[in-house]
Structures are given as structure tokens and as C-alpha cells.
Design an enzyme around this catalytic site. Structure first.
Site, short mmCIF file in Angstrom:
data_model
loop_
_atom_site.label_atom_id
_atom_site.label_comp_id
_atom_site.label_asym_id
_atom_site.label_seq_id
_atom_site.Cartn_x
_atom_site.Cartn_y
_atom_site.Cartn_z
N SER A 1 0.85 -1.19 0.00
CA SER A 1 0.00 0.00 0.00
C SER A 1 0.89 1.24 0.00
O SER A 1 2.06 1.18 0.41
CB SER A 1 -0.89 0.02 1.25
OG SER A 1 -1.48 1.28 1.46
N TYR B 1 -2.95 -0.64 10.05
CA TYR B 1 -2.89 -0.96 8.62
C TYR B 1 -1.52 -0.60 8.05
O TYR B 1 -0.90 -1.39 7.33
CB TYR B 1 -3.99 -0.22 7.88
CG TYR B 1 -4.05 -0.51 6.41
CD1 TYR B 1 -4.60 -1.70 5.93
CD2 TYR B 1 -3.57 0.42 5.48
CE1 TYR B 1 -4.65 -1.96 4.58
CE2 TYR B 1 -3.62 0.16 4.12
CZ TYR B 1 -4.17 -1.04 3.68
OH TYR B 1 -4.22 -1.30 2.32
#
Length: 257
Positions: free
Chosen positions: A141, A154
């Protein structure tokens, strides 16, 4: 034909929805036999039916990537019938909150899927891939490398995914195994729609536009764009690429300063 995956066998975790669904369908369109590892059987079967209806080849396997015994069972089963040429570690979960809003249970849930799940799949598949080479793609990501507000757990997990990519690429380059990662920014998936519906009822359109504008390019990405990048990295055309992260982010990392 460029980017052909004919006679290749691919495993896609979380292949039942969003980015995973697009990757599964795209690899199948290019000739790969796709094994979808999915916790949600309904989503997995929809993807499977889409592939078969378009003349592709695929199977679905119920699998919790956070459970090593489960992953080993499925990958051993696949290896009994065929080689494993491609592993796409796409399954993942999200969490919103800074460190003060991240409970231990939240951290464990994110870690177990996003970090341990990637480890489990590589750990189980790599002994087979060492015999003939192959391709591993880990879904990281933009949060792996730049600060994103309220994404503590995350970001932690995707940072680990990125460094796992580098480590595996280094350790197994001599076996003909290429390992890369893809780092998307905001991609318009069903998760985004669900997030907006749950958190901004009645303001979904307004918030969607606001989130879209946080990408310098002015819009969110779509799953097919990520799938096309994954296809390239899986293909022989990318045979000189390993140990590299590929942002697909509409300029988010470099132009958001």
C-alpha cells in the site's frame, strides 16, 4: 501474444472481490489456471462463475490465510495436481484509527491477516516454487512508505509486507523466483462503498468526491488498473524485475507534498 500466462498456474488470495477479483479474472483471461483462496465462499463463487463463463479455468478453495494449517492444506492439495507458478498475496483487512484507537485485538486481527497471512502463503508455497521458479506478488500500500492519517495498524502491516517482499526477493533470486509488491493508493472497491455507507450515511457522494480529490490525479483508481499491473509483473515480459515495489497511486506518494 504478449503477457500470455498460458499453461501457468496461479494462486490468488482474497480473489473473490475488489482487486483480487479483477486479478483473478485478468490472469484467467490470459490463460492461467487460477486457484482462488477465499474466506467468503459467496464472493469466491461469483468470481469463479465469471471466469468459467468467459472460457477461463479456475477453482475455489475455502481458506483462512491467517491459519497456517489451513493454508498448507490447500497449497499442498494444489501442488499434488500441478506446479505453482504464481502466488498473489492479495487478501487483507483494514483498520481505521491512530495508536490510541487501536486495541490489542484490532492489532492482532490486522497482523494475522495482512502479515501472518502473507507469511503463511509464501512459507507454504515456496518449497514447491524453488523446484522450477515462479512469481510472487504481495499487495502492499502507499501506507507502506508514506504517512497516512488514522491508519496505524494498517500502515504497520503493509510496511511489513513491503519488507517481506525485499527479503524474499533477496533470498530466492537464485531459485528463479521473482518477488515484487504493488502499492495502491485509494482504489474504488466495494470496501470503499461500504465504508462510506457505514460512516457517512446520506453523504456518500460528497465524501466519495472528497476522497477522490486526495489523489493528485483527481480520482480513485479502479481494480482493473491494479490487475493489469499484476498481469505484467507475472508475465515473462517482466522477467528482469524483482525486489521492487510498484506504487499505483495517481501521484499520491511523490506529488502530495
Amino acid at each position: 501474444m504478449k503477457f500470455s500466462l498460458k499453461n501457468k498456474v496461479a494462486i490468488v488470495t482474497g480473489g473473490g472481490s475488489g482487486i483480487g477479483k479483477s486479478i483473478s479474472k485478468t490472469l484467467a483471461e490470459q490463460g492461467a489456471y487460477v486457484h482462488i483462496l477465499e474466506l467468503n465462499a459467496d464472493n469466491g463463487n461469483i468470481t469463479l462463475n465469471d471466469i468459467v463463463e468467459n472460457g477461463g479455468l479456475a477453482e475455489i478453495h475455502a481458506c483462512n490465510v491467517a491459519n497456517q494449517e489451513d493454508v498448507t492444506r490447500v497449497i499442498n492439495k494444489i501442488s499434488e495436481k500441478s506446479t505453482i507458478n504464481i502466488l498473489i498475496n492479495n487478501a487483507g483487512v483494514a483498520h481505521i484509527g491512530n495508536i490510541e484507537k487501536t486495541l490489542e485485538a484490532d492489532l492482532d486481527r490486522v497482523y494475522n491477516v495482512n502479515v501472518k497471512g502473507v507469511y503463511n502463503c509464501i512459507f507454504s508455497a515456496i518449497p514447491y516454487m524453488k523446484k522450477h521458479g515462479g512469481v510472487i506478488i504481495n499487495m502492499a500500500s502507499v501506507a507502506s512508505s508514506v504517512a497516512v492519517s488514522d491508519r496505524f495498524a494498517y500502515s504497520m502491516s503493509k510496511g511489513a509486507t513491503l519488507t517481506m517482499t525485499y527479503s524474499v526477493a533477496k533470498d530466492y533470486i537464485g531459485y528463479g523466483i521473482r518477488c515484487n509488491s504493488i502499492s495502491p493508493a485509494r482504489i474504488h472497491t466495494p470496501f470503499v462503498d461500504g465504508f462510506l455507507k457505514n460512516n457517512y450515511p446520506g453523504k456518500e457522494t460528497e465524501m466519495f468526491e472528497k476522497l477522490s480529490k486526495t489523489q493528485p490525479i483527481g480520482r480513485m483508481g479502479v481494480p482493473q488498473e491494479v490487475a493489469d499491473l499484476a498481469l505484467y509483473l507475472c508475465s515473462d515480459e517482466a522477467s528482469f524485475i524483482t525486489g521492487t515495489d510498484f506504487p499505483i497511486d495517481g501521484g499520491f506518494i511523490k506529488l502530495n507534498g
